[in-house]
Design a protein around this motif. Structure first.
Motif, short mmCIF file in Angstrom:
data_model
loop_
_atom_site.label_atom_id
_atom_site.label_comp_id
_atom_site.label_asym_id
_atom_site.label_seq_id
_atom_site.Cartn_x
_atom_site.Cartn_y
_atom_site.Cartn_z
N ARG A 138 0.86 -1.19 0.00
CA ARG A 138 0.00 0.00 0.00
C ARG A 138 0.89 1.23 0.00
NH1 ARG A 138 -2.52 -0.07 5.56
NH2 ARG A 138 -0.67 -1.18 6.21
N GLY A 139 0.30 2.36 -0.37
CA GLY A 139 1.07 3.60 -0.40
C GLY A 139 0.78 4.53 0.76
N SER A 140 -0.43 4.45 1.33
CA SER A 140 -0.78 5.35 2.43
C SER A 140 -1.54 4.58 3.51
CB SER A 140 -1.59 6.56 1.93
OG SER A 140 -2.77 6.18 1.26
N ARG A 141 -1.42 5.08 4.75
CA ARG A 141 -1.98 4.39 5.91
C ARG A 141 -3.49 4.19 5.84
NH1 ARG A 141 1.50 7.98 8.02
NH2 ARG A 141 -0.15 9.36 8.69
N ASN A 142 -4.21 5.04 5.15
CA ASN A 142 -5.67 4.90 5.06
C ASN A 142 -6.11 3.73 4.18
OD1 ASN A 142 -4.65 6.74 2.88
ND2 ASN A 142 -6.74 6.46 2.17
N GLN A 143 -5.24 3.26 3.31
CA GLN A 143 -5.59 2.17 2.43
C GLN A 143 -5.59 0.86 3.22
OE1 GLN A 143 -2.49 3.15 -0.45
NE2 GLN A 143 -4.10 3.54 -1.96
N ARG A 144 -6.53 -0.03 2.85
CA ARG A 144 -6.70 -1.27 3.61
C ARG A 144 -6.44 -2.48 2.71
NH1 ARG A 144 -12.77 0.02 5.75
NH2 ARG A 144 -13.03 0.17 3.48
N LEU A 145 -5.83 -3.50 3.29
CA LEU A 145 -5.72 -4.82 2.66
C LEU A 145 -6.89 -5.62 3.20
CD1 LEU A 145 -1.94 -5.77 3.03
CD2 LEU A 145 -3.17 -5.42 0.90
N LEU A 146 -7.87 -5.93 2.34
CA LEU A 146 -9.08 -6.59 2.79
C LEU A 146 -9.17 -8.03 2.30
CD1 LEU A 146 -11.71 -3.76 2.22
CD2 LEU A 146 -10.47 -4.33 4.32
N ASP A 147 -9.59 -8.90 3.19
CA ASP A 147 -9.93 -10.28 2.85
C ASP A 147 -11.34 -10.22 2.27
OD1 ASP A 147 -11.06 -12.87 2.98
OD2 ASP A 147 -9.72 -13.43 4.62
N VAL A 148 -11.45 -10.32 0.96
CA VAL A 148 -12.74 -10.09 0.30
C VAL A 148 -13.76 -11.16 0.68
CG1 VAL A 148 -13.95 -9.90 -1.91
CG2 VAL A 148 -11.74 -8.79 -1.59
N HIS A 149 -13.37 -12.41 0.71
CA HIS A 149 -14.34 -13.47 1.02
C HIS A 149 -14.92 -13.28 2.42
CE1 HIS A 149 -13.37 -15.32 -2.76
NE2 HIS A 149 -12.09 -15.28 -2.44
N ALA A 150 -14.06 -12.98 3.41
CA ALA A 150 -14.54 -12.73 4.77
C ALA A 150 -15.38 -11.46 4.82
CB ALA A 150 -13.36 -12.63 5.74
N LEU A 152 -17.21 -10.12 2.36
CA LEU A 152 -18.52 -10.35 1.75
C LEU A 152 -19.41 -11.20 2.66
CD1 LEU A 152 -17.52 -10.92 -1.98
CD2 LEU A 152 -18.67 -8.91 -0.98
N SER A 153 -18.82 -12.17 3.35
CA SER A 153 -19.60 -13.02 4.27
C SER A 153 -20.17 -12.25 5.43
CB SER A 153 -18.72 -14.16 4.82
OG SER A 153 -18.37 -15.04 3.78
N SER A 154 -19.42 -11.26 5.90
CA SER A 154 -19.87 -10.49 7.07
C SER A 154 -20.51 -9.15 6.70
CB SER A 154 -18.71 -10.25 8.04
OG SER A 154 -17.74 -9.44 7.41
N CYS A 155 -20.51 -8.82 5.39
CA CYS A 155 -21.08 -7.56 4.90
C CYS A 155 -20.42 -6.34 5.52
CB CYS A 155 -22.60 -7.51 5.12
SG CYS A 155 -23.47 -8.77 4.18
#
Length: 170
Positions: A138-150, A152-155
């Protein structure tokens, strides 16, 4: 057809391991300090059939895939088709960089369809004031690495446990 700036094979900077990175043309975010401002204009890309991009991706059976840009979510229908074909024809994981937030994507049916094929989403606009060297993919602290499957499951957005993700070999 997708407007593509470039396809880089065997890159190691757009996610873990060797990857084929597909750089989309077109981005509405125009983040100050963007590392690729030439990608903002969709007209600067080359209109390329999805099947032609797929051939390049499938050529290297060991490389996973990253969608970047520009912003792939600016062309959600074409990238959803490409991602679906990748998943149907291989076991590759797909990382995607976007300036949109997970929450915004969830309000768009076309973008949500693309999201359903993504494994890891790096979301959020690049914020120059939050730029930090050494962040994982990532380039900046506000950006997130998200587990998409988890997510989407939890909305709701669920941060990726990167160390565990790498350990299981995805």
């Amino acid at each position: 057809m997708l407007s593509i700036l470039n396809i880089i094979e065997d890159t190691t900077v757009d996610g873990p391991g060797f990857r084929t990175a597909v750089y989309a043309a077109g981005c509405p975010n125009r983040c100050p300090g963007c590392h690729n401002p030439d990608s903002w204009d969709i007209r600067k890309g080359t209109w390329t059939p999805v099947e032609e991009i797929l051939e390049v991706i499938l050529r290297n059976e060991f490389a996973n895939v990253t969608f970047s840009g520009g912003d792939p979510f600016f062309q959600p229908e074409g990238f959803a088709k490409l991602a679906r074909l990748i998943k149907e024809k291989s076991n590759k994981n797909i990382w995607c960089y976007t300036g949109y937030s997970f929450e915004t994507i969830m309000r768009s049916p076309a973008q949500q369809e693309l999201l359903s094929y993504i494994d890891v989403l790096v979301d959020g606009r690049f914020e120059q004031s939050q730029r930090q060297e050494g962040l994982v993919f990532r380039g900046s602290r506000n950006q997130r690495l998200l587990d998409v499957h988890a997510s989407l499951s939890s909305c709701r957005p669920i941060l990726l446990n990167y160390e565990a993700w790498i350990l299981i070999g995805l």
